[in-house]
Structures are given as C-alpha cells and as structure tokens.
Design a protein around this motif. Structure first.
Motif, PDB file in Angstrom:
ATOM      1  N   ASN A  93      -2.957  11.030  -6.898  1.00 42.29           N
ATOM      2  CA  ASN A  93      -3.612  11.184  -5.604  1.00 42.29           C
ATOM      3  C   ASN A  93      -4.316  12.525  -5.458  1.00 42.29           C
ATOM      4  OD1 ASN A  93      -1.191  12.547  -5.685  1.00 42.29           O
ATOM      5  ND2 ASN A  93      -0.758  12.278  -3.494  1.00 42.29           N
TER       6      ASN A  93
ATOM      7  N   ALA B  28       0.828  -1.207   0.000  1.00 42.45           N
ATOM      8  CA  ALA B  28       0.000   0.000   0.000  1.00 42.45           C
ATOM      9  C   ALA B  28       0.861   1.255   0.000  1.00 42.45           C
ATOM     10  CB  ALA B  28      -0.926  -0.010   1.218  1.00 42.45           C
ATOM     11  N   GLU B  29       2.014   1.204   0.724  1.00 40.93           N
ATOM     12  CA  GLU B  29       2.905   2.363   0.750  1.00 40.93           C
ATOM     13  C   GLU B  29       3.528   2.611  -0.627  1.00 40.93           C
ATOM     14  OE1 GLU B  29       2.949  -0.133   2.827  1.00 40.93           O
ATOM     15  OE2 GLU B  29       2.267   0.789   4.716  1.00 40.93           O
TER      16      GLU B  29
ATOM     17  N   MET C 278       1.328   6.685  -6.948  1.00 38.76           N
ATOM     18  CA  MET C 278       0.257   7.632  -7.225  1.00 38.76           C
ATOM     19  C   MET C 278       0.711   9.068  -7.011  1.00 38.76           C
ATOM     20  SD  MET C 278      -3.114   5.729  -5.641  1.00 38.76           S
ATOM     21  CE  MET C 278      -4.189   7.033  -6.242  1.00 38.76           C
ATOM     22  N   GLN C 279       1.529   9.259  -5.993  1.00 41.63           N
ATOM     23  CA  GLN C 279       2.030  10.605  -5.732  1.00 41.63           C
ATOM     24  C   GLN C 279       3.009  11.051  -6.813  1.00 41.63           C
ATOM     25  OE1 GLN C 279       3.754  11.005  -1.849  1.00 41.63           O
ATOM     26  NE2 GLN C 279       4.115  13.205  -2.037  1.00 41.63           N
TER      27      GLN C 279
ATOM     28  N   ARG D 253       2.237   1.730  -3.475  1.00 34.42           N
ATOM     29  CA  ARG D 253       1.170   2.205  -4.354  1.00 34.42           C
ATOM     30  C   ARG D 253       0.951   3.705  -4.155  1.00 34.42           C
ATOM     31  NH1 ARG D 253      -3.452   0.313  -7.049  1.00 34.42           N
ATOM     32  NH2 ARG D 253      -5.150   1.842  -7.035  1.00 34.42           N
ATOM     33  N   GLU D 254       0.996   4.141  -2.900  1.00 31.98           N
ATOM     34  CA  GLU D 254       0.817   5.558  -2.612  1.00 31.98           C
ATOM     35  C   GLU D 254       1.955   6.381  -3.201  1.00 31.98           C
ATOM     36  OE1 GLU D 254      -1.078   8.881  -1.298  1.00 31.98           O
ATOM     37  OE2 GLU D 254      -1.822   6.810  -1.293  1.00 31.98           O
TER      38      GLU D 254
END
Length: 335
Positions: free
Chosen positions: A71, A58-59, A65-66, A61-62
């Motif tokens: 995001n 999840a980290e 996206m950033q 993926r974030e």
C-alpha cells in the motif's frame, strides 16, 4: 612468496574496480526490475491468495497489502526494500513463506550441480571439437563439427530438452522423466546415484547447447594461428599433430576460450531456467519462473540480484584468469 605478492599487487586495482562496478550494476538492475514489476499486469495480492480471491473482502485485501507493504508508494517500497537488503535482510518469500536468502540458497545448491556439470562438459567438449575441426580443416570431421554447431546454435534449449526426454526417458526408459529425486521417496532414502540419474538429462541438455559457441570460436582462432608464419616454419621442421598444437597453438587459443567460457555464465543461467522448467528440476531458474508468475516480488528481486552477481562474477573471473595465465596483460595494454 614473492609471486603471491606480485599477483596481489596486480589484482588489487582490478578487484576494487570490479567491486565498485558490481555495486553500481546491482543498484541499476534492482531499480529497473522493481519498476518493471510495478507496471506488471500481475496483481500480487491475487497471486498470493490464489483461487480464494473471490472470498477476500476489501478489508482483508487492505490488510494483506499492508502486511507486505504494497500500500506504500512505489518509490518508498523500493527505498524500504533497498534499506533492508543493505542490512542483510532480503525479505520473506510470498510463495514459500520463508526468508528469501534461505530459498535462494536451497535452490542454488540444486542448480549449482546442474550448471557446474554442464559448464565443465560444454567447455571441454567445445574446446576439443574446435581444435579437431581446425586441425582437420575442410575434411569430413570439420564439416561434421560445424554442422553440429550450426544446428545447435539455431535450436531452442527447451526443444532439445523435450527431445532428450522423449528419447531417453519415454522411448528408451533409461533415465527418469524429471524432478531432482524419485517421486514418493523420503529424503533419507535418496542416495547420490538417484540424484545423478535425475540430473543427467537437464545437464546433458545444457551441455550440448553450450558446445557450439566455444567450438566455433576455438576453430576460428586456431585457423588464424595455423596461417601464421611460425606455424609454417614449425611444420617445415617436421612438427606434426599434437606436438605442433601443444607447442604453438594451445596457448594462443586457450586464453580466448577461457574468456568466452567464463563469459557464458549469462547464457548458462538462461538455459538453466528453460531446462529446469522442462524437467521440473527444483533449481533457481524454476523458482524464478514461479516467482514471476505468482507475483512474489521479494523472491523475484532476490533472484535477480543473485543472478546478476553470478553473471558478473563469471566475467570478472575471466578477466582475472586472463591476467594470471598471460602476465603480459596489463591494464590498458594490448596483448
């Protein structure tokens, strides 16, 4: 010199109006395209990562996206992208990891030769076929040309491409199956003849499917001319065949044919997308399909803008050519 000044004065208002129309068109097309991409079921992160998506935390993926600005709220994403485009930066392709303008320029160079060849061939063959059909109305020549046009009008481009590939590449072995250059050959060893051989099948596919509209349109326009009194009077004076067409038919059917031919840019580009997919031809249409399937938002939006400019330019050139060929055409007037 006086002619150049007169043409400039005539074209200046048209160019200004077309330029403003193009800006408004690009804003509308980009906004609608961005909205459709946002509501698309394709996850851009999953398309970007590919088969290794299960290994992405999840980290991570974030972070992805950033990095790509995914995001942010959709409206802010669009505003940031629009500001970058206004400054000449269309972003970086998520697939090719290269600037979007560089990818579009490289792919369009390959598509330009393909679409240009098909555009010229379809225009010439279609115009000549329409003239022959009208001049030999209700004969076997006319029936054969109309049958050909009606058949192709109802035939999908990809089916024609598959048929040509089966006949000329698989059965006869005259031409390569696909790609733009021979497989396994370095760019230094590829010559012009190799590129032409690989371009023939997709160009032939686009050409034969683009003949129908211009041929049928030219036939109907020339039949209208033949039914006029001045054509009957010319025949009574002994004019026949090519002579009567050259003096009384060419100018009347050439202008509508030119307008229709330039206006066919949108159909040409759409057909090129299908033809390039069938023959794995690395052009702009092939890149557009890849960008759509793999969620490459910057590249897809860049191709949408570029194709809009391409089609709009074709319509604008049709208007300008009409006014240059026929000086009687005035703004708001009737021919």
């Amino acid at each position: 010199m006086e002619l150049v000044k007169r043409v400039s004065r005539m074209m200046a208002p048209l160019l200004l109006r077309k330029g403003l129309g193009l800006i408004l068109l690009l804003l509308a097309v980009s906004a609608v395209s961005f909205m459709l991409i946002h509501f698309s079921p394709i996850d851009p992160v999953q398309a970007y990562v590919g088969a290794d998506m299960m290994k992405v935390s999840a980290e991570q993926r974030e972070i992805i996206m950033q990095y790509w600005g995914l995001n942010e709220p959709p409206l802010k994403q669009y505003w940031n992208w629009l500001g970058a485009v206004a400054s000449g930066d269309m972003g970086t392709s998520m697939i090719y990891r290269r600037p979007v303008l560089e990818v579009i320029g490289e792919r369009f160079a390959a598509s330009l030769a393909l679409m240009g060849t098909a555009w010229v061939l379809s225009g010439i063959i279609g115009f000549v076929s329409g003239v022959l059909a009208a001049m030999n109305r209700n004969t076997w020549i006319d029936r054969l040309i109309r049958w050909y046009c009606y058949t192709l009008s109802s035939t999908p481009t990809f089916w024609i491409g598959l048929l040509f590939m089966l006949v000329f590449a698989v059965w006869l072995g005259w031409l390569p199956v696909g790609l733009a250059v021979p497989a396994g050959v370095t760019s230094d060893d590829v010559n012009l003849l190799d590129r032409i051989r690989h371009m023939l099948l997709p160009a032939l596919t686009l050409s034969v499917t683009g003949v129908a509209a211009i041929a049928l349109h030219t036939r109907e326009k020339l039949i209208d001319v033949i039914n006029q009194d001045y054509w009957t009077f010319a025949r009574a004076r002994g004019e026949r065949g090519f002579q009567i067409f050259w003096r009384h038919g060419l100018r009347n059917v050439a202008l509508p044919a030119i307008t229709l031919q330039f206006a066919s840019f949108s159909e040409l580009f759409g057909g090129a997308v299908l033809a390039e997919q069938v023959f794995s031809y690395p052009g702009l249409g092939h890149a557009a399909v890849e960008a759509g399937l793999r969620g490459d938002v910057p590249l897809l939006l860049g191709i949408v803008l570029f194709s809009s400019v391409f089609v709009y330019s074709g319509n604008a050139m049709a208007d300008m050519s009409y006014r240059l060929i026929d000086p009687r055409m005035k703004e708001g007037g009737k021919s």
